[in-house]
Design a protein around this motif. Structure first.
Motif, PDB file in Angstrom:
ATOM      1  N   THR A  47       4.014 -26.924  20.461  1.00 36.47           N
ATOM      2  CA  THR A  47       3.911 -28.606  19.913  1.00 36.47           C
ATOM      3  C   THR A  47       3.439 -29.638  21.287  1.00 36.47           C
ATOM      4  O   THR A  47       2.675 -30.220  21.282  1.00 36.47           O
ATOM      5  CB  THR A  47       5.273 -29.382  19.525  1.00 36.47           C
ATOM      6  N   LYS A  48       3.904 -29.147  22.327  1.00 33.40           N
ATOM      7  CA  LYS A  48       3.795 -29.528  23.608  1.00 33.40           C
ATOM      8  C   LYS A  48       1.891 -29.415  24.084  1.00 33.40           C
ATOM      9  O   LYS A  48       1.281 -30.076  24.362  1.00 33.40           O
ATOM     10  CB  LYS A  48       4.467 -29.247  24.869  1.00 33.40           C
ATOM     11  N   LEU A  49       1.569 -28.095  23.745  1.00 34.87           N
ATOM     12  CA  LEU A  49       0.252 -27.716  23.832  1.00 34.87           C
ATOM     13  C   LEU A  49      -0.693 -28.505  22.865  1.00 34.87           C
ATOM     14  O   LEU A  49      -1.819 -28.760  23.322  1.00 34.87           O
ATOM     15  CB  LEU A  49       0.089 -26.257  23.734  1.00 34.87           C
ATOM     16  N   VAL A  50      -0.267 -28.570  21.530  1.00 33.70           N
ATOM     17  CA  VAL A  50      -0.949 -29.423  20.651  1.00 33.70           C
ATOM     18  C   VAL A  50      -0.960 -30.933  21.190  1.00 33.70           C
ATOM     19  O   VAL A  50      -2.238 -31.364  21.208  1.00 33.70           O
ATOM     20  CB  VAL A  50      -0.475 -29.365  19.150  1.00 33.70           C
ATOM     21  N   LYS A  51       0.025 -31.513  21.580  1.00 36.77           N
ATOM     22  CA  LYS A  51       0.096 -32.739  21.996  1.00 36.77           C
ATOM     23  C   LYS A  51      -0.867 -32.965  23.196  1.00 36.77           C
ATOM     24  O   LYS A  51      -1.628 -34.057  23.274  1.00 36.77           O
ATOM     25  CB  LYS A  51       1.382 -33.330  22.348  1.00 36.77           C
ATOM     26  N   ALA A  52      -1.061 -32.026  24.003  1.00 39.75           N
ATOM     27  CA  ALA A  52      -1.792 -31.991  25.117  1.00 39.75           C
ATOM     28  C   ALA A  52      -3.674 -31.800  24.786  1.00 39.75           C
ATOM     29  O   ALA A  52      -4.329 -31.950  25.543  1.00 39.75           O
ATOM     30  CB  ALA A  52      -1.687 -31.070  26.237  1.00 39.75           C
ATOM     31  N   GLY A  53      -3.573 -31.365  23.671  1.00 43.46           N
ATOM     32  CA  GLY A  53      -4.923 -31.244  23.191  1.00 43.46           C
ATOM     33  C   GLY A  53      -5.752 -30.032  23.590  1.00 43.46           C
ATOM     34  O   GLY A  53      -6.684 -29.764  23.597  1.00 43.46           O
ATOM     35  N   MET A  54      -4.689 -28.979  23.823  1.00 44.61           N
ATOM     36  CA  MET A  54      -5.063 -27.660  24.236  1.00 44.61           C
ATOM     37  C   MET A  54      -5.530 -26.588  23.044  1.00 44.61           C
ATOM     38  O   MET A  54      -6.277 -25.854  22.853  1.00 44.61           O
ATOM     39  CB  MET A  54      -4.340 -26.948  25.206  1.00 44.61           C
ATOM     40  N   ILE A  55      -4.644 -26.796  22.148  1.00 45.00           N
ATOM     41  CA  ILE A  55      -4.800 -25.986  20.775  1.00 45.00           C
ATOM     42  C   ILE A  55      -4.536 -27.002  19.614  1.00 45.00           C
ATOM     43  O   ILE A  55      -4.317 -28.084  19.769  1.00 45.00           O
ATOM     44  CB  ILE A  55      -3.584 -24.891  20.831  1.00 45.00           C
ATOM     45  N   GLU A  56      -4.942 -26.391  18.527  1.00 40.19           N
ATOM     46  CA  GLU A  56      -4.851 -27.252  17.226  1.00 40.19           C
ATOM     47  C   GLU A  56      -4.019 -26.385  16.251  1.00 40.19           C
ATOM     48  O   GLU A  56      -3.904 -25.070  16.400  1.00 40.19           O
ATOM     49  CB  GLU A  56      -6.047 -27.456  16.537  1.00 40.19           C
ATOM     50  N   SER A  57      -3.396 -27.221  15.465  1.00 37.48           N
ATOM     51  CA  SER A  57      -2.524 -26.370  14.509  1.00 37.48           C
ATOM     52  C   SER A  57      -2.830 -26.985  13.007  1.00 37.48           C
ATOM     53  O   SER A  57      -3.168 -28.020  12.872  1.00 37.48           O
ATOM     54  CB  SER A  57      -0.768 -26.730  14.855  1.00 37.48           C
ATOM     55  N   SER A  58      -2.713 -25.918  12.138  1.00 34.28           N
ATOM     56  CA  SER A  58      -2.630 -26.346  10.686  1.00 34.28           C
ATOM     57  C   SER A  58      -1.530 -25.803   9.719  1.00 34.28           C
ATOM     58  O   SER A  58      -1.288 -24.519  10.225  1.00 34.28           O
ATOM     59  CB  SER A  58      -4.236 -26.020   9.992  1.00 34.28           C
ATOM     60  N   SER A  59      -1.239 -26.306   8.714  1.00 33.07           N
ATOM     61  CA  SER A  59      -0.337 -25.550   7.976  1.00 33.07           C
ATOM     62  C   SER A  59      -1.071 -25.087   6.804  1.00 33.07           C
ATOM     63  O   SER A  59      -2.235 -25.105   6.544  1.00 33.07           O
ATOM     64  CB  SER A  59       0.638 -26.818   7.663  1.00 33.07           C
ATOM     65  N   GLY A  60      -0.195 -24.264   6.059  1.00 33.21           N
ATOM     66  CA  GLY A  60      -0.749 -23.650   4.781  1.00 33.21           C
ATOM     67  C   GLY A  60      -1.000 -22.187   5.004  1.00 33.21           C
ATOM     68  O   GLY A  60      -0.595 -21.713   6.095  1.00 33.21           O
ATOM     69  N   ALA A  61      -1.599 -21.722   3.890  1.00 26.60           N
ATOM     70  CA  ALA A  61      -1.453 -20.169   3.929  1.00 26.60           C
ATOM     71  C   ALA A  61      -2.378 -19.760   4.992  1.00 26.60           C
ATOM     72  O   ALA A  61      -2.100 -18.357   5.500  1.00 26.60           O
ATOM     73  CB  ALA A  61      -2.205 -19.613   2.512  1.00 26.60           C
ATOM     74  N   ASN A  62      -3.442 -20.272   5.337  1.00 32.58           N
ATOM     75  CA  ASN A  62      -4.268 -19.946   6.479  1.00 32.58           C
ATOM     76  C   ASN A  62      -3.988 -20.524   7.727  1.00 32.58           C
ATOM     77  O   ASN A  62      -5.029 -20.805   8.418  1.00 32.58           O
ATOM     78  CB  ASN A  62      -5.815 -19.917   6.054  1.00 32.58           C
ATOM     79  N   GLY A  63      -2.885 -21.097   7.707  1.00 32.86           N
ATOM     80  CA  GLY A  63      -2.580 -22.024   8.812  1.00 32.86           C
ATOM     81  C   GLY A  63      -2.237 -21.316  10.268  1.00 32.86           C
ATOM     82  O   GLY A  63      -2.246 -20.026  10.287  1.00 32.86           O
ATOM     83  N   GLY A  64      -1.893 -21.890  11.052  1.00 36.06           N
ATOM     84  CA  GLY A  64      -1.613 -21.438  12.423  1.00 36.06           C
ATOM     85  C   GLY A  64      -2.131 -22.164  13.574  1.00 36.06           C
ATOM     86  O   GLY A  64      -2.447 -23.219  13.424  1.00 36.06           O
ATOM     87  N   TYR A  65      -2.142 -21.334  14.907  1.00 41.59           N
ATOM     88  CA  TYR A  65      -2.736 -22.204  16.087  1.00 41.59           C
ATOM     89  C   TYR A  65      -3.793 -21.618  16.428  1.00 41.59           C
ATOM     90  O   TYR A  65      -4.103 -20.304  16.269  1.00 41.59           O
ATOM     91  CB  TYR A  65      -1.496 -22.078  16.993  1.00 41.59           C
ATOM     92  N   LYS A  66      -4.728 -22.168  16.943  1.00 44.37           N
ATOM     93  CA  LYS A  66      -5.711 -21.743  17.757  1.00 44.37           C
ATOM     94  C   LYS A  66      -6.268 -22.765  18.857  1.00 44.37           C
ATOM     95  O   LYS A  66      -5.998 -23.756  18.901  1.00 44.37           O
ATOM     96  CB  LYS A  66      -7.150 -21.362  16.454  1.00 44.37           C
ATOM     97  N   LEU A  67      -7.035 -22.167  19.691  1.00 48.01           N
ATOM     98  CA  LEU A  67      -7.467 -22.954  20.786  1.00 48.01           C
ATOM     99  C   LEU A  67      -8.480 -23.981  20.335  1.00 48.01           C
ATOM    100  O   LEU A  67      -9.222 -23.742  19.390  1.00 48.01           O
ATOM    101  CB  LEU A  67      -8.285 -21.947  21.993  1.00 48.01           C
TER     102      LEU A  67
END
Length: 133
Positions: A47-67
């Motif tokens: 969550t902190k890395l997302v807020k800092a704009g380094m990674i992005e997240s998405s929910s759902g079946a193909n969701g997850g985190y990526k740079l």
């Protein structure tokens, strides 16, 4: 001087994503298993890395985190600041003495360390890494 375990994990997570899947989403459960962390604890770091704009997240079946697309510019200092914040390591001198030589030396040393960490990019370390983290 010591950074938190969360910072250590964040640096390893960023490097792991850069080495194994910079353009693919990775689920929190998979990342947690690879880093040997609880998904709950890992989620707080992510969550902190997302807020800092380094990674992005998405929910759902193909969701997850990526740079994020510009991840090649992320430095070690960026990750540290995202987790620890941007406060100084040294608390200052006693009695708030503006001429305190101790404070001057400590702040100078901290600036040098920050400069080194600013120059160390996650992408450069990823290029040198041959093992999957």
């Amino acid at each position: 001087m010591k950074y938190s375990k969360a910072t250590n994990y964040a640096l390893h997570i960023m490097l792991h994503l850069a080495v194994t899947s910079p353009d693919q989403r990775v689920g929190v459960q998979q990342l947690a298993e690879q880093q040997d962390l609880s998904p709950t604890y890992l989620s707080k770091i992510l969550t902190k890395l997302v807020k800092a704009g380094m990674i992005e997240s998405s929910s759902g079946a193909n969701g997850g985190y990526k740079l994020k697309p510009d991840w090649e510019n992320i430095s070690f200092l960026d990750v540290i600041d995202a987790i620890e914040g941007t406060t100084t390591l040294f608390g200052g001198c006693l009695n708030n003495d503006p001429d305190c030589m101790i404070q001057e030396i400590m702040f100078s040393a901290e600036k040098k360390m920050e400069e080194e960490l600013r120059h160390q990019k996650i992408s450069e370390v990823a290029k040198k890494t041959t093992v999957v983290l």
